[in-house]
Design a protein around this motif. Structure first.
Motif, PDB file in Angstrom:
ATOM      1  N   LEU A   1      48.738  62.717  76.494  1.00 29.90           N
ATOM      2  CA  LEU A   1      47.936  62.876  75.288  1.00 29.90           C
ATOM      3  C   LEU A   1      46.861  63.898  75.602  1.00 29.90           C
ATOM      4  N   ARG A   2      46.792  64.918  74.788  1.00 24.43           N
ATOM      5  CA  ARG A   2      45.727  65.930  74.901  1.00 24.43           C
ATOM      6  C   ARG A   2      44.654  65.527  73.910  1.00 24.43           C
ATOM      7  N   SER A   3      43.438  65.287  74.406  1.00 23.39           N
ATOM      8  CA  SER A   3      42.311  64.999  73.513  1.00 23.39           C
ATOM      9  C   SER A   3      41.305  66.132  73.643  1.00 23.39           C
ATOM     10  N   ARG A   4      40.662  66.446  72.527  1.00 23.45           N
ATOM     11  CA  ARG A   4      39.662  67.515  72.544  1.00 23.45           C
ATOM     12  C   ARG A   4      38.710  67.331  71.371  1.00 23.45           C
ATOM     13  N   PRO A   5      37.489  67.881  71.504  1.00 23.21           N
ATOM     14  CA  PRO A   5      36.567  67.856  70.375  1.00 23.21           C
ATOM     15  C   PRO A   5      37.054  68.803  69.283  1.00 23.21           C
TER      16      PRO A   5
ATOM     17  N   ARG B   1      37.991  69.221  64.829  1.00 17.86           N
ATOM     18  CA  ARG B   1      38.717  68.548  63.755  1.00 17.86           C
ATOM     19  C   ARG B   1      40.057  69.243  63.530  1.00 17.86           C
ATOM     20  N   GLY B   2      40.940  68.527  62.861  1.00 17.97           N
ATOM     21  CA  GLY B   2      42.214  69.108  62.461  1.00 17.97           C
ATOM     22  C   GLY B   2      43.305  68.903  63.486  1.00 17.97           C
ATOM     23  N   GLY B   3      44.462  69.433  63.141  1.00 15.63           N
ATOM     24  CA  GLY B   3      45.640  69.271  63.974  1.00 15.63           C
ATOM     25  C   GLY B   3      45.723  70.273  65.101  1.00 15.63           C
ATOM     26  N   PRO B   4      46.925  70.446  65.628  1.00 13.31           N
ATOM     27  CA  PRO B   4      47.107  71.284  66.810  1.00 13.31           C
ATOM     28  C   PRO B   4      46.835  72.755  66.542  1.00 13.31           C
ATOM     29  N   THR B   5      46.220  73.382  67.530  1.00  8.99           N
ATOM     30  CA  THR B   5      45.988  74.824  67.505  1.00  8.99           C
ATOM     31  C   THR B   5      47.057  75.490  68.369  1.00  8.99           C
TER      32      THR B   5
ATOM     33  N   ASP C   1      46.461  74.463  71.898  1.00  8.17           N
ATOM     34  CA  ASP C   1      46.977  73.116  72.200  1.00  8.17           C
ATOM     35  C   ASP C   1      48.478  73.182  72.464  1.00  8.17           C
ATOM     36  N   ARG C   2      49.191  73.863  71.574  1.00  6.55           N
ATOM     37  CA  ARG C   2      50.651  73.957  71.714  1.00  6.55           C
ATOM     38  C   ARG C   2      51.045  74.666  73.010  1.00  6.55           C
ATOM     39  N   ALA C   3      50.348  75.747  73.327  1.00 10.22           N
ATOM     40  CA  ALA C   3      50.673  76.502  74.549  1.00 10.22           C
ATOM     41  C   ALA C   3      50.402  75.662  75.797  1.00 10.22           C
ATOM     42  N   LEU C   4      49.280  74.959  75.824  1.00 15.19           N
ATOM     43  CA  LEU C   4      48.948  74.111  76.965  1.00 15.19           C
ATOM     44  C   LEU C   4      50.022  73.056  77.180  1.00 15.19           C
ATOM     45  N   VAL C   5      50.333  72.330  76.122  1.00 16.09           N
ATOM     46  CA  VAL C   5      51.293  71.232  76.227  1.00 16.09           C
ATOM     47  C   VAL C   5      52.694  71.761  76.540  1.00 16.09           C
TER      48      VAL C   5
ATOM     49  N   VAL D   1      54.661  64.366  73.476  1.00 21.33           N
ATOM     50  CA  VAL D   1      53.235  64.539  73.740  1.00 21.33           C
ATOM     51  C   VAL D   1      52.466  64.304  72.449  1.00 21.33           C
ATOM     52  N   HIS D   2      51.258  63.767  72.581  1.00 25.84           N
ATOM     53  CA  HIS D   2      50.387  63.546  71.426  1.00 25.84           C
ATOM     54  C   HIS D   2      49.091  64.320  71.593  1.00 25.84           C
ATOM     55  N   LEU D   3      48.459  64.614  70.463  1.00 23.92           N
ATOM     56  CA  LEU D   3      47.170  65.288  70.415  1.00 23.92           C
ATOM     57  C   LEU D   3      46.199  64.406  69.651  1.00 23.92           C
ATOM     58  N   ALA D   4      44.993  64.243  70.199  1.00 26.55           N
ATOM     59  CA  ALA D   4      43.919  63.537  69.496  1.00 26.55           C
ATOM     60  C   ALA D   4      42.721  64.468  69.394  1.00 26.55           C
ATOM     61  N   THR D   5      42.210  64.608  68.168  1.00 27.16           N
ATOM     62  CA  THR D   5      40.987  65.366  67.940  1.00 27.16           C
ATOM     63  C   THR D   5      39.962  64.392  67.360  1.00 27.16           C
ATOM     64  N   ASP D   6      38.863  64.906  66.869  1.00 27.93           N
ATOM     65  CA  ASP D   6      37.825  64.025  66.344  1.00 27.93           C
ATOM     66  C   ASP D   6      38.246  63.287  65.076  1.00 27.93           C
TER      67      ASP D   6
END
Length: 143
Positions: free
Chosen positions: A89-93, A95-99, A102-106, A123-128
């Motif tokens: 799970l990629r978490s980051r400060p 708002r909104g969905g994947p950038t 994010d996609r390149a990192l994962v 893989v999952h992404l969590a933002t604020d």
């Protein structure tokens, strides 16, 4: 999964199970730093006590670093039950969905795991304000 079931006693068999696991672990959402969370799921589909927190410095891993990450998890796989797989799970400060970042990192990290023969989950992404899956086929098209 209900709120009375201990999180470690709930099997993770589907992407929906994994998303529910991450929600229980991460909510309420809101992050001050970027982090990659790495979870081992045993061959019995139960989460293991192995949960790694890797602080993200905001720098994309090089292909060599992604391969090294896969090799690192392959090495750790000797310490988890047979048949285990890894979930991220990629978490980051923010708002909104994947950038695109994010996609390149994962995508890089999952590719490194595939090169090392390390089985992974979606893989999952969590933002604020959101928590969403990032299916690999979507990552591969956008990376």
């Amino acid at each position: 999964m209900d709120d009375t079931t201990p999180i470690a006693d709930t099997p993770i068999r589907t992407q929906a199970d994994l998303e529910a696991f991450w929600r229980r672990l991460m909510e309420p959402l809101g992050f001050s730093d970027g982090t990659l969370w790495v979870l081992a799921i045993g061959g019995d589909d139960l989460p293991t006590p192995t949960l790694l927190e890797v602080v993200d410095e905001g720098v994309q891993p090089t292909p060599e670093e992604a391969i090294a990450f896969g090799a690192f998890l392959a090495h750790l796989s000797a310490d988890v039950p047979d048949g285990s797989r890894w979930a991220f799970l990629r978490s980051r400060p923010g708002r909104g969905g994947p950038t695109a970042a994010d996609r390149a990192l994962v995508a890089g990290l999952v590719a490194g795991c595939r090169d090392a023969g390390v089985p992974t989950e979606v893989v999952h992404l969590a933002t604020d304000d959101t928590l969403v899956p990032l299916p690999y086929d979507e990552l591969a098209r956008s990376a």
